[in-house]
Write a protein that holds these residues in place. Sequence first.
Motif, PDB file in Angstrom:
ATOM      1  N   LEU A 105       0.825  -1.212   0.000  1.00  0.00           N
ATOM      2  CA  LEU A 105       0.000   0.000   0.000  1.00  0.00           C
ATOM      3  C   LEU A 105       0.856   1.258   0.000  1.00  0.00           C
ATOM      4  N   GLU A 106       1.959   1.245   0.754  1.00  0.00           N
ATOM      5  CA  GLU A 106       2.853   2.403   0.775  1.00  0.00           C
ATOM      6  C   GLU A 106       3.497   2.613  -0.585  1.00  0.00           C
ATOM      7  N   LYS A 107       3.873   1.531  -1.225  1.00  0.00           N
ATOM      8  CA  LYS A 107       4.518   1.624  -2.535  1.00  0.00           C
ATOM      9  C   LYS A 107       3.528   2.152  -3.573  1.00  0.00           C
ATOM     10  N   ASP A 108       2.256   1.779  -3.424  1.00  0.00           N
ATOM     11  CA  ASP A 108       1.230   2.159  -4.396  1.00  0.00           C
ATOM     12  C   ASP A 108       0.805   3.619  -4.241  1.00  0.00           C
ATOM     13  N   GLN A 109       1.042   4.204  -3.076  1.00  0.00           N
ATOM     14  CA  GLN A 109       0.611   5.587  -2.855  1.00  0.00           C
ATOM     15  C   GLN A 109       1.635   6.547  -3.473  1.00  0.00           C
ATOM     16  N   THR A 110       1.345   6.976  -4.671  1.00  0.00           N
ATOM     17  CA  THR A 110       2.175   7.964  -5.345  1.00  0.00           C
ATOM     18  C   THR A 110       1.436   9.303  -5.306  1.00  0.00           C
ATOM     19  N   PRO A 111       2.174  10.381  -5.151  1.00  0.00           N
ATOM     20  CA  PRO A 111       1.497  11.689  -5.097  1.00  0.00           C
ATOM     21  C   PRO A 111       0.775  11.960  -6.402  1.00  0.00           C
ATOM     22  N   ARG A 112      -0.448  12.377  -6.286  1.00  0.00           N
ATOM     23  CA  ARG A 112      -1.262  12.703  -7.478  1.00  0.00           C
ATOM     24  C   ARG A 112      -1.451  14.197  -7.554  1.00  0.00           C
ATOM     25  N   VAL A 113      -1.300  14.673  -8.737  1.00  0.00           N
ATOM     26  CA  VAL A 113      -1.404  16.112  -8.935  1.00  0.00           C
ATOM     27  C   VAL A 113      -2.702  16.458  -9.579  1.00  0.00           C
TER      28      VAL A 113
END
Length: 139
Positions: A131-139
């Motif tokens: 889950l941490e790896k999948d959370q990429t900042p979205r703009v």
Amino acid sequence: MIQGFKEFILRGNVIDLAVAVVIGAAFTAIVNVVVDALVNPLISLFFAADSLDTALMWEVPTLFGGTATFAIGAIIGAVINFLAVAVVVYFAFVMPMNRAKERAARKAGVTEEEPALPTEQELLVQIRDLLEKDQTPRV
């Protein structure tokens, strides 16, 4: 639907169950003979009764003037019959079948050890990391 029934019948469990019922019914006759020819004469040596069914009977007066009979000997006889059947079934069928399966598995090179499954905590750590790896900042 017919294919599912065919798979169910040919799975082997049904055939094993049918064989067990037939052998159990045939074995009941053997147990009855052993009880009649061996156990009941032994009972008559120790008790004033012909069988366990009539030995160790306890009669208690009822509230309405009759008597209630507790046949403790019949219960003990049923337990002896059950244990006799269980012992013979185990030593005559279960144990040899387990040994045959073990030999076949060794011959085929199959080991019974399965890989250890991860613990609940290890699975939760893996899920957290994914889950941490999948959370990429979205703009």
